[in-house]
Each structure stands twice: as structure tokens, then as C-alpha cells.
Design a protein around this motif. Structure first.
Motif: not given
Length: 553
Positions: A95-96, A101-105, A223-231, A297-300
């Protein structure tokens, strides 16, 4: 020389913008936490009872504190404290990731309407927020704090974007992002490293959006940078878990496993998508586009992996097995888990709710001591007296630990009401500890009564039993006022205390008369008088407990 000067000014501008962005996010989070503080106890109870709702709670808390890293660190603290098991923690962690994602919105608002652009919104929000903070009451000050943070966040974003404008037509930047778009591993590493350094995925996404606002970032690179950010966001929790028990380390590992698994799945899917849609991958990404992909990404990832929560827990347990002795027996890391974990201090509302639970446990132990005293006296059982001594030591240690923890909470950014609660709890634990001291005094008297083979008269036995029942019931009622915030019971506690005062005076007078008439053993008589004196003082502390609870209003 001019190029060097431009580079230095750019770096200074970026650092200043990032600082304002992070500071604004922090102030906004503080204001939101203070506003939501009274609801944190309810959220805590949800966390410990329903792992499905844990996902929603994790998203909500992260939206409030504006950091999935901080939420996950807090979850590590909950697990370390024994408040959550690994399965419950997994839902909150998932859930976290959604909540972050709220900040990006918020950052992408400027693309929806011109009046929502940072250059318009930032000074307006800062001005309105400052007026509310300076001239408002406590509630308006909290709202003002949120609005000021909102304004500073946009100022930071605007400063970063303006600093990068001279490079808007730079081919070097375009080539760098095109390279990251063509090389998924490089893009993921860049996102991972930046997020690990600043320890905030929300901020690193904000930086990406500020650069994207200049049209420099293609879709595939974003897309790839966002994926890396999540790690990269997992680094904070992993560092925090270094000093925790093995179960808490597993919670941090689950966060890492969850994000790595999602990143691999989406990276493979993205590579295939961009291979067959090369034109789309080269299109500059918008701020809203970043928000959309970040959310999808995060919801899916949560929807796909939540059904496999148990498997994630089992994998973490295999990767971090229990330490074993040569004989193969598991070593328990901690028999008594420390519930007042400093990681929870990241959210004062949760920290206060957790502390209240510990205060109530301390009260329950003290109530047990009062019962044991009565039982030991009636059954003439020295073993029960020893249990009172043992439990009183635990109460003493609890009082010290809770006091230290409350002082740390008070050093955090808390609302006026939360400050009243902290002060009330400090008074409450002092009164509970004093009641436990009186239980110890009574236990010592009862021990002498047993070992000297003394006996009360039948009348005296009935009187002491009646008074013990009254005082114990009054203490439990006082604790229930604190537990349930039922202030109707407060008046009942005060009336009962008056009745105990009158009873103590009457019993003292009558017992002295019995002693004068040699109707009672003198040594037993002295113990009787000391017992009713201690009981009367216990009842005094009961009133202090309910008055402390009332002071929070």
C-alpha cells in the motif's frame, strides 16, 4: 570559464530547488500528520486485524507522510516491536508504494490548468498558509502548515525547472536520456542511485518531472528511471533494519523483493513494448504521463503480487533463516520485543497510539498486583507476594522506558492536542507506577503478616477485604476512563475516592478502638493500619489518572 560558472550556478540552483522541494514535502507531511493524529490509533487497530485493509492503510499513511520510505521504516519498527507480523506488514508495504504516487500527481497539476502552475500556485499557497499559521487557532495553524508546505514544494519544483531551462536545447542532455531509453539497465541504475542517495522516491520522481517539463526526457527513459526509483526507495528501510531483530529485517527484505519482482516484470514488458513501438518511446514524456505510469506500475504490482504475499514471506524467511546452535536448536533473538521502537517516531500519531497501548499494559500489570496482594493476604501465600515483587520490577522498568519514549515524541513536530496527550500520559504513568509502589508496600506488609503468623480478627478481615475490593475496582474504572475515553466514568471514580477516604477514617478509628480493648493483636493492628493507609493513597492516584485523561480535552 563561463561554462564552469554556468555549471556551478546550475548545481546550486538544483540543490536549492531540491532542498525547497524536500522541505516543503516535510512541512506538508507534518501538518497532515498533526491533522490525522487522533485517527492514528484507529488505523493502528486496522493494521493489526486485517491485512487486506493494511494495503489501504499503507497507501493512506504514505499519502499523509509523503514518503513510502518513511512508511516502510515505520513498518519495520512495528514488526520489530511485535505490533505486526510479516504477512500484515507485506500488505502495508504494498500500500505504501501506491500512496507514494500522490506527490507526482501534485507536481503534475500545472499541466491541467495555467492557474495550477508552480509559478502561480507557489507564492499564493505560501502567502495564504503563512497568514493562517501566524493568525489562526491550532486547527487553522495545521491547515496553514499543509498549505505552506504545498507552496514550498512548488517553489522547489519551479526553481529546479528554471535552473535547467538553459539546457533545454542541449544535445548532450537529449543524448544522455536517449541512451538511458535505449539501455534499460542503465536507466534503472540511474533511477536507483539517485533515489538511494536522496532516500525519497517522491523527491526523485519530482526531479524527473522537473526535467521532463523541459521536453528533455523520452518515454522509454522515464519508464526505466521510474522502475529504478522503486528499487532505490528500499535502501532507507534496509538501512533502518540493520539494528532490528531478524523478523524486522525480513520485512525490509520483503519490500526489496516486492519492488525488484515488479521492476523485472515491468522492465521485460516495457522492453517488448518499446521494441514494437519505437516511435512512442522517443516521444517526450509529460508530467502527467510520469504520474500515470508511476501509478499504474505501483497499483498493478500490488494487484499481481498481493495474492502471493505468503510466498514472499516464505522466501524472506528462507533467505534470512533463524540462527541455529550446533545442536540445531533455534535461538530466540528476543523473548521480550521492545514495542516502543524509535522507527515509529517518524509518525508521532502512531507513536502516541502505541504508547497508550503500553501504558494500558502497565496499568493491567499494576491491577494484577493489587489482586495478588488481596489473594496473598486471604490465602496466606508467600509465593504470590514474590510475584508482586517481580511484576513491580517490570512496572518500574516500563515507567522508565515509556517516559524516555514520550520525551522523544515531544521532541517531534506534534500538534497542541498531541502535546496535551503526551503530558497527560507522563502524569498517568507516574501515578500508575506510584500505585504499583503501594502494591509493593502492601506485599511487604503481607509478607511480614504471613511469616510472623499473625491473624486479623474476623471483623478486621472483612473490612480490609471490602476496602481492597473498592480500591481495586476504582483503579480499574480509572484505567477504563483512559482506555475508552468515557468521561462519564470519571465522576464515578471521584465519588468512589471520597467513599474510600471516609472508609479509611472510619476503619482507622474503629481499629484503634479494638486495639485499645485488646480485641486485636497489636502487631497485626499496625499492619492493618498501614494497609488501609496504602489503599487510600492508591485511590488518590486513581483520581489523578482520570484528571490527566480529562486534561487532554
Amino acid at each position: 570559464m563561463k561554462d564552469m560558472s554556468t555549471l556551478v550556478l546550475t548545481i546550486i540552483g538544483l540543490l536549492g530547488g531540491l532542498g525547497l522541494f524536500l522541505y516543503g514535502m516535510n512541512i506538508m507531511a507534518d501538518g497532515l500528520q498533526k491533522s490525522a493524529g487522533s485517527k492514528m490509533k484507529k488505523l493502528l487497530s486496522i493494521l493489526t486485524t486485517n491485512r487486506f485493509l493494511g494495503v489501504a492503510v499503507g497507501a493512506l499513511v504514505t499519502a499523509i507522510i509523503q514518503s513510502s520510505s518513511a512508511t516502510t521504516v515505520m513498518v519495520v519498527g512495528f514488526v520489530n516491536a511485535g505490533l505486526l507480523n510479516l504477512l500484515q506488514a507485506t500488505g502495508v508495504i504494498m500500500g505504501a508504494n501506491i500512496g507514494t504516487t500522490i506527490t507526482s500527481w501534485i507536481v503534475s497539476l500545472g499541466e491541467w490548468a495555467s492557474f495550477l502552475k508552480p509559478s502561480t500556485l507557489a507564492p499564493l499557497a505560501a502567502g495564504i498558509g503563512a497568514m493562517m499559521f501566524v493568525f489562526g487557532n491550532d486547527r487553522k495553524r495545521q491547515a496553514g502548515e499543509i498549505i505552506i508546505g504545498f507552496g514550498l514544494l512548488f517553489m522547489g519544483l519551479e526553481l529546479m525547472s528554471n535552473t535547467m531551462k538553459p539546457f533545454q536545447g542541449s544535445q548532450v542532455f537529449r543524448d544522455a536520456f536517449q541512451t538511458m531509453g535505449a539501455n534499460p539497465i542503465l536507466g534503472i541504475l540511474v533511477g536507483l542511485i539517485v533515489t538511494a542517495v536522496i532516500q525519497s522516491s517522491s523527491a526523485s520522481v519530482g526531479i524527473l518531472q522537473s526535467v521532463a517539463s523541459l521536453g528533455l526526457v523520452p518515454w522509454n527513459a522515464a519508464v526505466y528511471i521510474i522502475l529504478g526509483q522503486n528499487i532505490g526507495t528500499c535502501v532507507t528501510a534496509l538501512l533502518s533494519a540493520a539494528g532490528a531483530n531478524r523478523t524486522a529485517k525480513r520485512a525490509a527484505l520483503i519490500h526489496l523483493l516486492f519492488n525488484i519482482t515488479g521492476t523485472i516484470l515491468f522492465a521485460v514488458g516495457s522492453v517488448l513494448f518499446f521494441r514494437f513501438n519505437t516511435g512512442f518511446g522517443a516521444i517526450p514524456v509529460t508530467l502527467t504521463g510520469i504520474s500515470i505510469f508511476h501509478t499504474i506500475f505501483n497499483v498493478a504490482n500490488t494487484v499481481v503480487l498481493f495474492p502471493f504475499s505468503k510466498q514472499l514471506v516464505h522466501l524472506a524467511e528462507k533467505l534470512l533463516p533463524e540462527h541455529k546452535t550446533a545442536a540445531g536448536d533455534e535461538i530466540a533473538e528476543e523473548k521480550l520485543l521492545k514495542r516502543l521502537d524509535e522507527r515509529i517516531l517518524n509518525n508521532p500519531g502512531f507513536a502516541i497510539a502505541t504508547t497508550v497501548e503500553e501504558v494500558l499494559k502497565m496499568a493491567d500489570l499494576t491491577s494484577s498486583n493489587l489482586r495478588l496482594c488481596q489473594q496473598a493476604l486471604m490465602e496466606r501465600d508467600d509465593a504470590l507476594v514474590q510475584r508482586v515483587f517481580e511484576q513491580e520490577d517490570i512496572v518500574d522498568r516500563s515507567e522508565k522506558e515509556i517516559t524516555e519514549y514520550l520525551i522523544k515524541i515531544n521532541e517531534e513536530s506534534i500538534s497542541e492536542r498531541q502535546s496535551h496527550t503526551v503530558t497527560a500520559l507522563l502524569h498517568t504513568i507516574n501515578d500508575i507506577e506510584r500505585i504499583s509502589d503501594h502494591s509493593e508496600n502492601m506485599a511487604e506488609l503481607i509478607q511480614n503478616y504471613i511469616r510472623q503468623d499473625l491473624h486479623f480478627s474476623e471483623v478486621a478481615s472483612d473490612e480490609i477485604r471490602t476496602m481492597m475490593n473498592m480500591v481495586r475496582d476504582n483503579f480499574e474504572e480509572a484505567v477504563n476512563v483512559r482506555r475508552q475515553y468515557d468521561f462519564r466514568k470519571a465522576e464515578s471514580v471521584k465519588r468512589q475516592e471520597d467513599a474510600v477516604d471516609s472508609m479509611e477514617e472510619d476503619l482507622r478509628f474503629e481499629h484503634i478502638n479494638r486495639l485499645a480493648q485488646n480485641a486485636c493483636d497489636t502487631r497485626a493492628g499496625v499492619i492493618f493500619l498501614d494497609l488501609i493507609s496504602n489503599l487510600e493513597r492508591v485511590s488518590d492516584h486513581c483520581v489523578n489518572i482520570v484528571e490527566a485523561a480529562e486534561s487532554e480535552l
